[in-house]
Design a protein around this motif. Structure first.
Motif, PDB file in Angstrom:
ATOM      1  N   ARG A   1       0.710  -1.599  -0.501  1.00  0.00           N
ATOM      2  CA  ARG A   1       0.410  -0.296   0.072  1.00  0.00           C
ATOM      3  C   ARG A   1       0.770   1.376  -0.031  1.00  0.00           C
ATOM      4  N   MET A   2       1.831   1.290   1.334  1.00  0.00           N
ATOM      5  CA  MET A   2       2.675   1.987   0.628  1.00  0.00           C
ATOM      6  C   MET A   2       3.067   2.299   0.024  1.00  0.00           C
ATOM      7  N   PHE A   3       4.341   1.688  -1.291  1.00  0.00           N
ATOM      8  CA  PHE A   3       4.568   2.434  -2.240  1.00  0.00           C
ATOM      9  C   PHE A   3       3.744   3.007  -3.260  1.00  0.00           C
ATOM     10  N   ARG A   4       2.881   1.774  -3.454  1.00  0.00           N
ATOM     11  CA  ARG A   4       1.221   2.171  -4.316  1.00  0.00           C
ATOM     12  C   ARG A   4       1.105   3.835  -3.478  1.00  0.00           C
ATOM     13  N   THR A   5       0.796   4.212  -2.727  1.00  0.00           N
ATOM     14  CA  THR A   5       0.663   5.774  -2.285  1.00  0.00           C
ATOM     15  C   THR A   5       2.166   6.640  -3.323  1.00  0.00           C
ATOM     16  N   LEU A   6       3.795   6.175  -3.395  1.00  0.00           N
ATOM     17  CA  LEU A   6       4.770   6.796  -3.367  1.00  0.00           C
ATOM     18  C   LEU A   6       4.802   6.660  -4.831  1.00  0.00           C
ATOM     19  N   GLY A   7       3.452   5.824  -5.293  1.00  0.00           N
ATOM     20  CA  GLY A   7       3.588   6.031  -7.758  1.00  0.00           C
ATOM     21  C   GLY A   7       4.272   5.164  -7.438  1.00  0.00           C
ATOM     22  N   TYR A   8       4.083   4.040  -6.940  1.00  0.00           N
ATOM     23  CA  TYR A   8       4.951   3.276  -7.774  1.00  0.00           C
ATOM     24  C   TYR A   8       4.107   2.194  -8.121  1.00  0.00           C
ATOM     25  N   ARG A   9       3.745   1.052  -9.350  1.00  0.00           N
ATOM     26  CA  ARG A   9       3.234   0.106  -9.507  1.00  0.00           C
ATOM     27  C   ARG A   9       3.730  -1.191  -9.038  1.00  0.00           C
ATOM     28  N   CYS A  10       3.155  -1.827  -8.044  1.00  0.00           N
ATOM     29  CA  CYS A  10       3.305  -2.745  -7.531  1.00  0.00           C
ATOM     30  C   CYS A  10       2.847  -4.057  -7.179  1.00  0.00           C
ATOM     31  N   GLY A  11       2.634  -5.067  -6.792  1.00  0.00           N
ATOM     32  CA  GLY A  11       2.419  -6.627  -6.839  1.00  0.00           C
ATOM     33  C   GLY A  11       2.647  -6.998  -5.002  1.00  0.00           C
ATOM     34  N   LEU A  12       1.592  -7.637  -4.983  1.00  0.00           N
ATOM     35  CA  LEU A  12       1.025  -8.611  -3.529  1.00  0.00           C
ATOM     36  C   LEU A  12       0.933  -9.745  -3.312  1.00  0.00           C
ATOM     37  N   ILE A  13       1.861 -10.369  -2.901  1.00  0.00           N
ATOM     38  CA  ILE A  13       1.086 -11.671  -2.333  1.00  0.00           C
ATOM     39  C   ILE A  13       1.338 -12.061  -0.672  1.00  0.00           C
ATOM     40  N   SER A  14      -0.380 -12.521  -0.918  1.00  0.00           N
ATOM     41  CA  SER A  14      -0.262 -13.053   0.581  1.00  0.00           C
ATOM     42  C   SER A  14      -1.380 -13.474   1.243  1.00  0.00           C
ATOM     43  N   THR A  15      -1.158 -14.186   1.965  1.00  0.00           N
ATOM     44  CA  THR A  15      -1.934 -14.866   2.698  1.00  0.00           C
ATOM     45  C   THR A  15      -3.488 -14.177   2.649  1.00  0.00           C
ATOM     46  N   VAL A  16      -3.980 -13.502   2.698  1.00  0.00           N
ATOM     47  CA  VAL A  16      -5.413 -12.473   2.635  1.00  0.00           C
ATOM     48  C   VAL A  16      -5.522 -12.595   1.337  1.00  0.00           C
ATOM     49  N   GLN A  17      -4.915 -11.958   0.030  1.00  0.00           N
ATOM     50  CA  GLN A  17      -5.134 -12.025  -1.493  1.00  0.00           C
ATOM     51  C   GLN A  17      -3.664 -11.570  -1.930  1.00  0.00           C
ATOM     52  N   ASN A  18      -4.429 -12.307  -3.609  1.00  0.00           N
ATOM     53  CA  ASN A  18      -2.559 -11.818  -4.217  1.00  0.00           C
ATOM     54  C   ASN A  18      -3.019 -10.498  -4.832  1.00  0.00           C
ATOM     55  N   GLN A  19      -2.032  -9.757  -5.279  1.00  0.00           N
ATOM     56  CA  GLN A  19      -3.444  -8.200  -6.028  1.00  0.00           C
ATOM     57  C   GLN A  19      -1.949  -7.637  -7.122  1.00  0.00           C
ATOM     58  N   ILE A  20      -2.689  -7.435  -7.734  1.00  0.00           N
ATOM     59  CA  ILE A  20      -1.795  -6.417  -8.948  1.00  0.00           C
ATOM     60  C   ILE A  20      -2.710  -5.393  -9.145  1.00  0.00           C
ATOM     61  N   GLU A  21      -1.413  -4.931  -8.431  1.00  0.00           N
ATOM     62  CA  GLU A  21      -2.103  -3.100  -8.214  1.00  0.00           C
ATOM     63  C   GLU A  21      -3.696  -3.221  -7.734  1.00  0.00           C
ATOM     64  N   ASP A  22      -4.975  -2.231  -8.693  1.00  0.00           N
ATOM     65  CA  ASP A  22      -6.441  -3.277  -8.181  1.00  0.00           C
ATOM     66  C   ASP A  22      -6.800  -4.755  -8.801  1.00  0.00           C
ATOM     67  N   GLU A  23      -6.055  -4.816  -9.274  1.00  0.00           N
ATOM     68  CA  GLU A  23      -6.810  -6.365  -9.739  1.00  0.00           C
ATOM     69  C   GLU A  23      -6.578  -6.970  -8.088  1.00  0.00           C
ATOM     70  N   VAL A  24      -7.428  -8.388  -7.837  1.00  0.00           N
ATOM     71  CA  VAL A  24      -7.834  -8.913  -6.741  1.00  0.00           C
ATOM     72  C   VAL A  24      -7.981 -10.228  -7.116  1.00  0.00           C
ATOM     73  N   ILE A  25      -6.304 -11.201  -7.292  1.00  0.00           N
ATOM     74  CA  ILE A  25      -6.436 -12.717  -7.127  1.00  0.00           C
ATOM     75  C   ILE A  25      -7.061 -13.195  -6.049  1.00  0.00           C
ATOM     76  N   PRO A  26      -7.541 -13.882  -6.078  1.00  0.00           N
ATOM     77  CA  PRO A  26      -7.796 -14.983  -4.992  1.00  0.00           C
ATOM     78  C   PRO A  26      -6.660 -15.962  -5.042  1.00  0.00           C
ATOM     79  N   SER A  27      -6.192 -15.982  -3.504  1.00  0.00           N
ATOM     80  CA  SER A  27      -5.365 -17.184  -2.725  1.00  0.00           C
ATOM     81  C   SER A  27      -5.251 -18.014  -2.005  1.00  0.00           C
ATOM     82  N   THR A  28      -4.964 -18.891  -2.135  1.00  0.00           N
ATOM     83  CA  THR A  28      -4.964 -19.835  -1.386  1.00  0.00           C
ATOM     84  C   THR A  28      -4.128 -21.036  -0.973  1.00  0.00           C
TER      85      THR A  28
END
Length: 491
Positions: free
Chosen positions: A129-156
């Motif tokens: 969230r912070m690096f997106r706030t700083l203006g970067y394009r980011c990805g997240l891989i986590s227990t809650v969910q995977n995310q590419i910018e605004d696109e949410v991809i379910p996490s198993t």
């Protein structure tokens, strides 16, 4: 994502120690772990798992069109026209092959891994969230969910298998991500899911007893976490919580540049908790005083880890702190639900003894007078049973009233889990503890008992929106049930 075709000959350069039987001059259209997903020109990987042995499904994969097999043991009879690749460790070899198949995506952005018993999701999500706030394009891989910018991809899984993971990283590269933040579980390290990836940095939060159903001993669990830092390259940083007595152990053999963070001792990133309320806390970070919306000493550590990682990635301290001050906790992490008559509900993912103690310590420090703490907590079935009596002991010691209930019982009987939890409750606390196997009923009972100003903690499931019973996942969201209970009980 566009279809990929890679030369088997080129892929096998990643694992020169392999024993190859058959022709390597062929194209591979996909790598599969599940024989049912095999198709023409696919490479099937036979991995020995905890529940099944992939070697038993080689013939099925071939029947469905697989043209190459990666295995540890060659079949007694090999089929003509099929290429067999024999290795000592299929899972490890698959990591290198999966990375190569997708064109080594982790080399094309900053990949930061977060490992530890508690705090992984919070740190990875806050960084995202912070690096997106700083203006970067980011990805997240986590227990809650995977995310590419605004696109949410379910996490198993906390960390996906190597093929799925590299495919996800390839999507993130295609979306021009510059930073990717991911949780790295102990299972992922042991099962070689992150093998072949290139990390720019690794973060260690803490380590306490968990997952002993899988690792068998605490020593094995520590070694799994340490294994992540052992494989970091010299170009990476290793940022560790030095207040955890095993923080220094994690980086004993790492080639990465070691940096530290702390609330208690000298460190590169030093913090001090100045004050806190139910709405946030005032901290000093390396001489900068900032008000944050997060709550609790455990979140003070999470903020230090995020701040340190951002600085090590080249960001300016003032910009980092400004962005961090606006962020809130991830879903299901000390998430608050307030009733009409001022009962405070808190939903938290705390599912280990240490995490539960951290949350209850925070709540106890924040209450001002006669407020009661009413805790609803359970333990998952078919998981580490050693923590069950410990969690009940902590809940009974640090709460005014406790409802022991089901978490995700899975294939165990809920009452049997509760009996094991109850065994940890000291006799002097028996009167404040009730056993209610039905989780919804336990939450309703807790809310009915609560008076204005009281705090109802519902712990263990956090962000989860289901309850798993006998192999079936039923809709169940602690946050929604808590709100329903407040309304139903007139609170």
């Amino acid at each position: 994502m566009e279809e990929i075709s890679k030369s088997l000959y080129t892929l096998l350069k990643e694992i020169p120690e392999a024993n190859v039987v058959g022709d390597t001059d062929r194209s591979i259209q996909g790598i599969v772990l599940d024989s049912r997903k095999a198709g023409p020109d696919s490479l099937f990987v036979a991995v020995r798992g905890t529940q099944a042995d992939g070697h038993d499904f080689i013939e099925k994969a071939l029947d469905l069109g697989a043209s190459a097999i990666l295995c540890e043991e060659l079949p007694a009879v090999t089929r003509p026209g099929v290429t067999y690749v024999q290795v000592l460790d299929s899972a490890r070899a698959m990591g290198f092959l999966a990375s190569a198949f997708y064109g080594h995506p982790s080399q094309d952005f900053h990949l930061i891994g977060v490992t530890g018993t508690n705090g992984k999701t919070s740190v990875a999500t806050l960084l995202f969230r912070m690096f997106r706030t700083l203006g970067y394009r980011c990805g997240l891989i986590s227990t809650v969910q995977n995310q590419i910018e605004d696109e949410v991809i379910p996490s198993t899984h906390t960390t996906p298998d190597a093929v799925t993971l590299n495919g996800l990283l390839a999507q993130m590269r295609q979306q021009n991500c510059t930073h990717v933040f991911m949780e790295v579980s102990s299972h992922a390290v042991t099962q070689q899911r992150v093998t072949g990836l290139t990390f720019s940095g690794g973060i260690f939060t803490n380590i306490t007893h968990d997952h002993l159903d899988f690792h068998k001993t605490f020593d094995n669990y520590i070694k799994a976490k340490k294994g992540f830092f052992d494989q970091l390259p010299r170009t990476a940083f290793a940022l560790v919580n030095i207040d955890d007595r095993r923080g220094s152990v994690m980086v004993q053999n790492t080639a990465a540049k070691v940096e530290t963070y702390s609330l208690q001792t000298m460190a590169a990133f030093k913090g001090k908790l100045l004050s806190e309320t139910l709405f946030g806390m005032h901290m000093d970070l390396n001489g900068h005083e900032v008000w944050f919306r997060l709550i609790g000493r455990f979140n003070a550590y999470n903020l230090l880890a995020v701040y340190g990682a951002a600085i090590l990635l080249g960001e300016a301290p003032e910009e980092v702190l400004s962005a961090l001050s606006e962020l809130q906790s991830p879903p299901g992490r000390f998430e608050q639900v307030h009733s009409a008559n001022k009962v405070v509900g808190i939903v938290d993912y705390a599912h280990t003894p240490d995490a539960l103690q951290n949350v209850l310590e925070t709540i106890n420090e924040l209450r001002h007078g006669e407020e009661q703490i009413i805790t609803v907590v359970g333990c998952g079935g078919n998981r580490d049973a050693e923590k069950r009596p410990k969690m009940a002991a902590i809940a009974s010691k640090m709460s005014d009233r406790v409802y022991l209930t089901s978490d995700n019982p899975r294939h165990e009987e809920p009452q049997a889990i509760l009996d094991q939890m109850l065994a940890g409750v000291p006799p002097l606390h028996f009167k404040k503890v009730a056993l209610i196997p039905e989780r919804r009923e336990a939450i309703y009972r807790a809310c009915a008992e609560a008076q204005p100003g009281d705090i109802v903690l519902v712990a263990g499931k956090g962000h989860e929106t289901y309850q798993e019973v006998k192999g079936v996942k039923h809709d169940f969201d602690d946050r929604k049930v808590l709100l329903e209970a407040f309304l139903a009980t007139g609170k």
